[in-house]
Design an enzyme around this catalytic site. Structure first.
Site, PDB file in Angstrom:
ATOM      1  N   VAL A  59       0.805  -1.220   0.000  1.00 22.68           N
ATOM      2  CA  VAL A  59       0.000   0.000   0.000  1.00 22.68           C
ATOM      3  C   VAL A  59       0.841   1.275   0.000  1.00 22.68           C
ATOM      4  O   VAL A  59       0.297   2.370  -0.170  1.00 22.68           O
ATOM      5  CB  VAL A  59      -0.991   0.040   1.188  1.00 22.68           C
ATOM      6  N   TYR A 166       2.401   5.676  16.045  1.00 23.54           N
ATOM      7  CA  TYR A 166       1.203   4.879  15.791  1.00 23.54           C
ATOM      8  C   TYR A 166      -0.053   5.721  15.985  1.00 23.54           C
ATOM      9  O   TYR A 166      -0.964   5.713  15.150  1.00 23.54           O
ATOM     10  CB  TYR A 166       1.188   3.660  16.714  1.00 23.54           C
TER      11      TYR A 166
END
Length: 260
Positions: A59, A166
Site C-alpha cells: 500500500v 502509531y
C-alpha cells in the site's frame, strides 16, 4: 447497500486478522472479494477458500496499488466496497534515557515516517484510487455508488507511552474521515472509520498468555479481547446501513487506555 453477488469489494490487509474476517463475512453474503496483502501464501489460501482473488499489494507504492486494482477489477468488476485493514505498528518513546549508561536517544524519524506511510498515506492512497473508480459506477438507491470503511485504533484518542507514531498515523485516519466523506458526498460514496480496541488478532496470539489475560482484564465489559468477527460485523453494518456516513466508531468494550 445490499450485499450480494452483484457487489465487488476490495479488502486491504485481507490475508489475516481483521481483514480476513471481513473478507470472509463479505464473501458469505455472496460479494465478489479481492484481497490486497503482502502475505502471498496466506492471501492465496484465504482467497481460494472464499472464491475470491488475491492481489499481492504494497500500500506504500502507487504502482503496486494500481496493479492490484487492475487485477481485482479484471476479475470482479469495479468495486463498490473498500475496507482498509492494512497496517502495522511500532513503539518507542519520543526521547528517552538509558537506565544502563544514561545515554539519550530519540525516536527514529525514518521509523516514524515508515509507519505514517503505511497506516495513513497507504490508507488514503487506496481510498482515493478506489473512490475514483467508484465514480464510474451508475448510482443506485439514494444515488449511492459506494461505501468505504477505514481502520484506525483507540490509540488515535488515547495512545500509550511509545505510541506517538502509531497514534499519529491512526489519528490521521480519524481526522480525514469526515473531510473525505464530504469530498465524496456529491458522488454518493459513504466513508466511515472503525477504532478497534484490543483484538485477538494473529499479532496478539503470539503474546504470552499472562499478557493476554491482563489485557482482557483491563476491558470494562466484556472482559476479553475483541474477536475479528466483531470488527467484520461492524464493517458490514457500516456498508449496509445507507445512513451511516462520516462517522468514527470505537469498538473496544468501553476501554480507555492507560498511559502504559
Amino acid at each position: 447497500m445490499k450485499l450480494d453477488s452483484t457487489i465487488a469489494a476490495v479488502v486491504t490487509g485481507g490475508a489475516s486478522g481483521l481483514g480476513e474476517a471481513t473478507a470472509r463475512a463479505l464473501a458469505a453474503k455472496g460479494v465478489k472479494v479481492a484481497i490486497f496483502d503482502l502475505q502471498a501464501e496466506k492471501g492465496e489460501k484465504v482467497a481460494a477458500e472464499i472464491g475470491g482473488v488475491f492481489c499481492e499489494v504494497n500500500v506504500t507504492s502507487d504502482e503496486s496499488v494500481d496493479a492490484g486494482f487492475a487485477k481485482a477489477r479484471a476479475a470482479n468488476g469495479q468495486e463498490s466496497v473498500l475496507v482498509c485493514c492494512a497496517g502495522t505498528g511500532n513503539a518507542m518513546k519520543t526521547a528517552s534515557r538509558s537506565k544502563e549508561d544514561g545515554s539519550i536517544k530519540h525516536f527514529s524519524l525514518e521509523a516514524f515516517n515508515w509507519l505514517i506511510q503505511i497506516n495513513l498515506v497507504g490508507t488514503f492512497r487506496c481510498v482515493a484510487k478506489s473512490a475514483a473508480g467508484m465514480l464510474t459506477l451508475d448510482p443506485g438507491v439514494d444515488g449511492e455508488r459506494g461505501a468505504i470503511v477505514m481502520t484506525a485504533s483507540v490509540a488515535a484518542e488515547d495512545g500509550q507511552i511509545g505510541q506517538a507514531a502509531y497514534s499519529a498515523s491512526k489519528g490521521g485516519v480519524v481526522g480525514m474521515t469526515l473531510p473525505i466523506a464530504r469530498d465524496l458526498m456529491g458522488e454518493g460514496i459513504r466513508v466511515n472509520t472503525i477504532l478497534p480496541g484490543i483484538f485477538n488478532t494473529p499479532l496478539m496470539q503470539g503474546a504470552p498468555q499472562q499478557v493476554k489475560d491482563n489485557l482482557a482484564a483491563s476491558v470494562p465489559f466484556p472482559k476479553r479481547l475483541g474477536n475479528a468477527s466483531e470488527y467484520a460485523n461492524l464493517a458490514l453494518t457500516m456498508i449496509e446501513n445507507g445512513y451511516f456516513n462520516g462517522e468514527d466508531v470505537r469498538l473496544d468494550g468501553a476501554i480507555r487506555m492507560a498511559p502504559r
